[in-house]
Design a protein around this motif. Sequence first.
Motif, PDB file in Angstrom:
ATOM      1  N   ASP A 160       0.072   4.190   0.907  1.00 19.70           N
ATOM      2  CA  ASP A 160      -0.274   5.063   2.035  1.00 19.70           C
ATOM      3  C   ASP A 160       0.503   4.581   3.266  1.00 19.70           C
ATOM      4  O   ASP A 160       0.204   3.534   3.840  1.00 19.70           O
ATOM      5  CB  ASP A 160      -1.785   5.005   2.294  1.00 19.70           C
ATOM      6  N   MET A 205      -2.071   2.658  -7.050  1.00 20.79           N
ATOM      7  CA  MET A 205      -0.739   3.022  -6.551  1.00 20.79           C
ATOM      8  C   MET A 205       0.060   3.627  -7.694  1.00 20.79           C
ATOM      9  O   MET A 205      -0.162   3.280  -8.862  1.00 20.79           O
ATOM     10  CB  MET A 205      -0.014   1.780  -6.012  1.00 20.79           C
ATOM     11  N   THR A 215      -2.900  -6.314  -1.662  1.00 21.65           N
ATOM     12  CA  THR A 215      -2.372  -5.115  -2.307  1.00 21.65           C
ATOM     13  C   THR A 215      -3.472  -4.104  -2.614  1.00 21.65           C
ATOM     14  O   THR A 215      -4.588  -4.483  -3.000  1.00 21.65           O
ATOM     15  CB  THR A 215      -1.617  -5.468  -3.604  1.00 21.65           C
ATOM     16  N   ASP A 216      -3.128  -2.837  -2.445  1.00 23.27           N
ATOM     17  CA  ASP A 216      -4.010  -1.757  -2.868  1.00 23.27           C
ATOM     18  C   ASP A 216      -4.036  -1.748  -4.397  1.00 23.27           C
ATOM     19  O   ASP A 216      -3.067  -2.164  -5.054  1.00 23.27           O
ATOM     20  CB  ASP A 216      -3.485  -0.431  -2.330  1.00 23.27           C
ATOM     21  N   LEU A 232      -0.496   1.608   5.856  1.00 23.97           N
ATOM     22  CA  LEU A 232       0.360   0.418   5.789  1.00 23.97           C
ATOM     23  C   LEU A 232       0.878   0.051   7.177  1.00 23.97           C
ATOM     24  O   LEU A 232       0.861  -1.124   7.569  1.00 23.97           O
ATOM     25  CB  LEU A 232       1.525   0.673   4.836  1.00 23.97           C
ATOM     26  N   LYS A 283     -12.460  -0.066   0.476  1.00 25.60           N
ATOM     27  CA  LYS A 283     -12.113   0.873   1.544  1.00 25.60           C
ATOM     28  C   LYS A 283     -13.336   1.719   1.901  1.00 25.60           C
ATOM     29  O   LYS A 283     -14.110   2.071   1.002  1.00 25.60           O
ATOM     30  CB  LYS A 283     -10.984   1.800   1.089  1.00 25.60           C
ATOM     31  N   HIS A 320       5.797  -0.246   0.259  1.00 28.80           N
ATOM     32  CA  HIS A 320       5.076   0.915  -0.262  1.00 28.80           C
ATOM     33  C   HIS A 320       4.954   0.869  -1.777  1.00 28.80           C
ATOM     34  O   HIS A 320       4.067   1.504  -2.345  1.00 28.80           O
ATOM     35  CB  HIS A 320       5.794   2.221   0.131  1.00 28.80           C
ATOM     36  N   ASP A 357       0.870  -1.187   0.000  1.00 29.11           N
ATOM     37  CA  ASP A 357       0.000   0.000   0.000  1.00 29.11           C
ATOM     38  C   ASP A 357       0.901   1.228   0.000  1.00 29.11           C
ATOM     39  O   ASP A 357       1.850   1.313   0.791  1.00 29.11           O
ATOM     40  CB  ASP A 357      -0.914  -0.004   1.230  1.00 29.11           C
TER      41      ASP A 357
END
Length: 447
Positions: free
Chosen positions: A7, A52, A48-49, A11, A99, A29, A5
């Motif tokens: 953020d 990104m 995982t986000d 994270l 989210k 990150h 992530d």
Amino acid sequence: MLLVDDDHDLLKAATDWLSVSGFCVDAFHRAEEAFQFLLRHDPDVVVTDVRMPGIDGVTLMNSITRHKSDIPVILITAHGDVNLAVHAMKQGAEDFLEKPYDAERLLSMLDKAVEKRRLKQEIGRLQGIVDEGKDKGGIVGDSAAIRDVRERVTVLSDVDIDVLIIGETGTGKELVARALHQQSRRSGGPFVAVNCAALPESIFESEIFGHAKGAFTGAVTEREGKFEHAGGGTLFLDEIESMPVPLQAKILRVLQERTIERLGENRLRPVDVRVVAAAKSDLSVDIEAGRFRDDLFYRLATVDIRIPALRQRRGDIGLLFMHFANLAARRYGRPERTISPEATSLLEQRAWRGNVRELKALAERFALGLDELPAPDVAEVAENPGLSLPQRLAAYETDIISEALNRHAGNISRAAASLGVPVRTLNEKVSRRGLDGLRKRRADEPE
């Protein structure tokens, strides 16, 4: 697990509570760094986000799928990315979460994904053992006892000597005899099996040694016996302890001289055959009682192979069950089914008096959907000193739950009330213990 992530605050927070929840977390990150780490390590799951900078979460997922397709990937998405996440699941993503996400829901997803991967890995490991067993004549198992049997078969296959196989009913004595034959120089010849207990004494000699024309009423033509029919190959004498004593002397003579004399003939015929005999015990009791000749025993038992009972190789039970269930599913065009570790533990607690034959029958019924896995008999468990305390307690709990469900005709609410536990708790225990077939939940009952 691998957590990615961009953020930093999110994270760190996620890493902290996932670590507290029991996960070993490697956090990154940037997707590029995470992927390089993954190439050198083997995490159980990746979270995982999606959005990104640089490589996004979907691209990372596709790279992981290409290099390590068995690692599940869970995507964390913003509200507007749901369609993207659904498309990613079609490409191979394990699941997705919007989210702001609920921590407990993510933990549930992680547990499910990790368990699913480990189950696949276990199935792959077991399939490797099954394939190894196929190469060794179909003798399947990973226990030390069954590996010793396979090794003994390999050593004895090309030694042209008679062999005695000793094992309880249903342990696979004929399978071992066939493996000896298939791995020997005689594999191009016939494998002839004779069940000594199934042949009446009145025709035994004719069946085994053959007869000449006119040797007795009804003998209108000459006929070769099993020894001649197995020429160049292997003759398997199953349940040899059931052979009539007068005939044992004649079998002994054949083994010593390698010649037979047909019933009603006066000439000897040479036979080129390897004899593999099988008995349900070591024959000492039969010898003491005068039911079996000791000289025949010593002639046959120059070398022996002792097959362990299923209760002596409990670590193989889950493997054998799934092997037989999958074979049956493929044979009858049914989908393959899996069983949980808890159900496997229940199978390991059974007495298995019928050994592998009994296990195979249960596995085939399970594959056809005719039977759910039955609970072990508590009396059987009590008689088995080899089981651990948790296994005995599990069997006892299973028996109590089964009794309550049967008493209340499968009504989960009434059974839960009688046991003094919440319905949810009982449902979980029913599933864990493999008792779903006893449950008849009404539409108005809570999950």
